[in-house]
Design an enzyme around this catalytic site. Structure first.
Site, PDB file in Angstrom:
ATOM      1  N   LYS A  13       0.896  -1.154  -0.080  1.00 17.58           N
ATOM      2  CA  LYS A  13       0.112  -0.038  -0.111  1.00 17.58           C
ATOM      3  C   LYS A  13       0.839   1.132   0.106  1.00 17.58           C
ATOM      4  O   LYS A  13       0.564   2.228  -0.591  1.00 17.58           O
ATOM      5  CB  LYS A  13      -1.099   0.137   1.260  1.00 17.58           C
ATOM      6  CG  LYS A  13      -1.879  -0.878   1.461  1.00 17.58           C
ATOM      7  CD  LYS A  13      -3.027  -0.779   2.449  1.00 17.58           C
ATOM      8  CE  LYS A  13      -2.354  -0.768   3.886  1.00 17.58           C
ATOM      9  NZ  LYS A  13      -1.553  -1.944   4.324  1.00 17.58           N
ATOM     10  N   ARG A  88      -9.109   0.701   9.436  1.00 18.87           N
ATOM     11  CA  ARG A  88      -8.341  -0.658   9.791  1.00 18.87           C
ATOM     12  C   ARG A  88      -9.416  -1.585  10.510  1.00 18.87           C
ATOM     13  O   ARG A  88      -9.285  -2.718  10.675  1.00 18.87           O
ATOM     14  CB  ARG A  88      -7.323  -0.456  10.417  1.00 18.87           C
ATOM     15  CG  ARG A  88      -5.971  -1.035   9.746  1.00 18.87           C
ATOM     16  CD  ARG A  88      -4.817  -0.854  10.480  1.00 18.87           C
ATOM     17  NE  ARG A  88      -3.503  -1.290  10.254  1.00 18.87           N
ATOM     18  CZ  ARG A  88      -2.652  -0.945   9.644  1.00 18.87           C
ATOM     19  NH1 ARG A  88      -2.501   0.644   9.383  1.00 18.87           N
ATOM     20  NH2 ARG A  88      -1.380  -1.566   9.460  1.00 18.87           N
ATOM     21  N   ARG A 122      11.917  -5.900   4.351  1.00 18.13           N
ATOM     22  CA  ARG A 122      11.844  -4.471   4.524  1.00 18.13           C
ATOM     23  C   ARG A 122      12.486  -3.637   5.156  1.00 18.13           C
ATOM     24  O   ARG A 122      12.941  -3.958   6.317  1.00 18.13           O
ATOM     25  CB  ARG A 122      10.273  -4.030   4.737  1.00 18.13           C
ATOM     26  CG  ARG A 122       9.992  -2.752   4.601  1.00 18.13           C
ATOM     27  CD  ARG A 122       8.569  -2.587   4.368  1.00 18.13           C
ATOM     28  NE  ARG A 122       7.638  -2.657   5.669  1.00 18.13           N
ATOM     29  CZ  ARG A 122       6.558  -2.201   5.821  1.00 18.13           C
ATOM     30  NH1 ARG A 122       5.608  -1.961   4.951  1.00 18.13           N
ATOM     31  NH2 ARG A 122       5.950  -2.642   7.120  1.00 18.13           N
ATOM     32  N   ARG A 152      11.951  -1.712  10.759  1.00 17.82           N
ATOM     33  CA  ARG A 152      10.861  -1.294  11.883  1.00 17.82           C
ATOM     34  C   ARG A 152      10.812  -2.576  12.572  1.00 17.82           C
ATOM     35  O   ARG A 152      10.846  -3.606  12.373  1.00 17.82           O
ATOM     36  CB  ARG A 152       9.476  -1.132  11.060  1.00 17.82           C
ATOM     37  CG  ARG A 152       9.603   0.058  10.441  1.00 17.82           C
ATOM     38  CD  ARG A 152       8.485   0.397   9.576  1.00 17.82           C
ATOM     39  NE  ARG A 152       6.891  -0.379  10.188  1.00 17.82           N
ATOM     40  CZ  ARG A 152       6.079   0.002   9.503  1.00 17.82           C
ATOM     41  NH1 ARG A 152       5.890   0.589   8.410  1.00 17.82           N
ATOM     42  NH2 ARG A 152       4.890  -0.737  10.047  1.00 17.82           N
ATOM     43  N   ARG A 163       0.665  -9.028  13.398  1.00 19.65           N
ATOM     44  CA  ARG A 163      -0.068  -8.031  12.525  1.00 19.65           C
ATOM     45  C   ARG A 163      -1.097  -8.670  11.643  1.00 19.65           C
ATOM     46  O   ARG A 163      -2.077  -8.165  11.215  1.00 19.65           O
ATOM     47  CB  ARG A 163       0.764  -7.129  11.943  1.00 19.65           C
ATOM     48  CG  ARG A 163       1.803  -6.453  12.871  1.00 19.65           C
ATOM     49  CD  ARG A 163       2.984  -5.525  12.095  1.00 19.65           C
ATOM     50  NE  ARG A 163       2.686  -4.677  11.301  1.00 19.65           N
ATOM     51  CZ  ARG A 163       3.441  -4.341  10.320  1.00 19.65           C
ATOM     52  NH1 ARG A 163       4.703  -4.950  10.233  1.00 19.65           N
ATOM     53  NH2 ARG A 163       3.418  -3.752   9.490  1.00 19.65           N
TER      54      ARG A 163
HETATM   55  P1  AMP Z   1       1.523   0.537   9.308  1.00 16.71           P
HETATM   56  O1  AMP Z   1       2.495   1.488   8.982  1.00 16.71           O
HETATM   57  O2  AMP Z   1       0.410   1.075   8.444  1.00 16.71           O
HETATM   58  O3  AMP Z   1       1.748  -0.829   9.136  1.00 16.71           O
HETATM   59  O4  AMP Z   1       0.948   0.742  10.896  1.00 16.71           O
HETATM   60  C1  AMP Z   1       1.903   0.520  11.804  1.00 16.71           C
HETATM   61  C2  AMP Z   1       1.175   0.213  13.175  1.00 16.71           C
HETATM   62  O5  AMP Z   1       0.575   1.457  13.395  1.00 16.71           O
HETATM   63  C3  AMP Z   1      -0.314  -0.725  13.050  1.00 16.71           C
HETATM   64  O6  AMP Z   1       0.195  -2.188  13.271  1.00 16.71           O
HETATM   65  C4  AMP Z   1      -0.922  -0.167  14.443  1.00 16.71           C
HETATM   66  O7  AMP Z   1      -0.226  -0.655  15.682  1.00 16.71           O
HETATM   67  C5  AMP Z   1      -0.792   1.287  14.102  1.00 16.71           C
HETATM   68  N1  AMP Z   1      -1.901   1.609  13.148  1.00 16.71           N
HETATM   69  C6  AMP Z   1      -1.741   2.313  11.946  1.00 16.71           C
HETATM   70  N2  AMP Z   1      -2.884   2.516  11.416  1.00 16.71           N
HETATM   71  C7  AMP Z   1      -3.783   2.184  12.359  1.00 16.71           C
HETATM   72  C8  AMP Z   1      -5.182   2.258  12.277  1.00 16.71           C
HETATM   73  N3  AMP Z   1      -5.935   2.749  11.240  1.00 16.71           N
HETATM   74  N4  AMP Z   1      -5.785   1.879  13.435  1.00 16.71           N
HETATM   75  C9  AMP Z   1      -5.304   1.259  14.407  1.00 16.71           C
HETATM   76  N5  AMP Z   1      -3.625   1.168  14.613  1.00 16.71           N
HETATM   77  C10 AMP Z   1      -3.354   1.570  13.224  1.00 16.71           C
END
Ligand code: AMP
Length: 207
Positions: A13, A88, A122, A152, A163
């Site tokens: 994404k 999400r 990554r 990360r 996740r």
């Molecule tokens: P990402 O970079 O999108 O993979 O997000 C990393 C982490 O941020 C996720 O595993 C969640 O802990 C938190 N996070 C990101 N977006 C959301 C969301 N829309 N709702 C809840 N937690 C989020």
């Protein structure tokens, strides 16, 4: 144009969002990036968010919706936006319906096996956010800004599994929620291959 990118973590994404953002001149709103910025502030809230992110769980809906609402108020969102990682949960999707009109939802589809391989490989630039893969990039220096690349914390194997489970339980139901509003694309080839049909589709929407 207001776009949602839906898909599991590691499905591509972020990479797709950057390409759309550049060509269509609309900002990428990554809630993950917004939370990583909160973590950097080293506040009480930051340490709570850090703990949640490290476990691979989701930040509570209320806080997530609040930061997105705040982000929408910034000037650059007047032209539109690409939501990367939001909504999400069904609660977030319901809240979003009340605050913004969504033109299209793009579902980025990739087998979990490939996701695990890609997430483990990554590397991210902490300076400019550029994303790399050890599968095709052997240096640990960002080619754009020179910063040292990092893995990360939540891209480590123990968190990846969690996740993906969280995605399956909380986010996959959004595929039904959006139903026939979805445009589905597979990201199992190169980023360019993923982007090509999306670009054509978005251009046709603007006509
Ligand atoms: P990402 O970079 O999108 O993979 O997000 C990393 C982490 O941020 C996720 O595993 C969640 O802990 C938190 N996070 C990101 N977006 C959301 C969301 N829309 N709702 C809840 N937690 C989020």
């Amino acid at each position: 144009m207001n776009i949602i990118l839906l898909g599991a973590p590691g499905s591509g994404k972020g990479t797709l969002a950057k390409k759309i953002s550049k060509d269509f001149d609309i900002p990428q709103i990554s809630t993950g990036d917004l939370f990583r910025a909160i973590v950097k502030e080293e506040s009480e809230l930051g340490s709570q968010v850090k703990r949640i992110m490290e476990s691979g769980a989701l930040v509570p809906d209320e806080l997530t919706i609040e930061i997105v609402k705040k982000r929408f108020q910034e000037d650059d969102c007047q032209k539109g936006f690409i939501l990367d990682g939001f909504p999400r949960t069904v609660a977030q999707a319901n809240a979003l319906e009340k605050i913004a009109h969504i033109d299209t939802v793009i579902l980025v589809d990739l087998a979990f096996e490939t996701i695990i391989e890609r997430l483990s490989a990554r590397r991210t630039c902490p300076g400019c956010g550029e994303i790399y893969s050890t599968l095709d990039y052997s240096s640990n220096e960002c080619s754009k800004c020179g910063a040292t690349l990092i893995q990360r914390d939540d891209d480590k194997p123990e968190t990846i599994k969690n996740r993906l489970e969280v995605y399956e339980k909380n986010t996959a139901p959004l595929i039904n929620f959006y139903g026939d509003r979805l445009f589905k694309v597979s990201s199992d080839k190169t980023p360019e291959d993923t982007y090509r049909p999306v670009k054509t589709f978005l251009e046709s929407m603007g006509e």
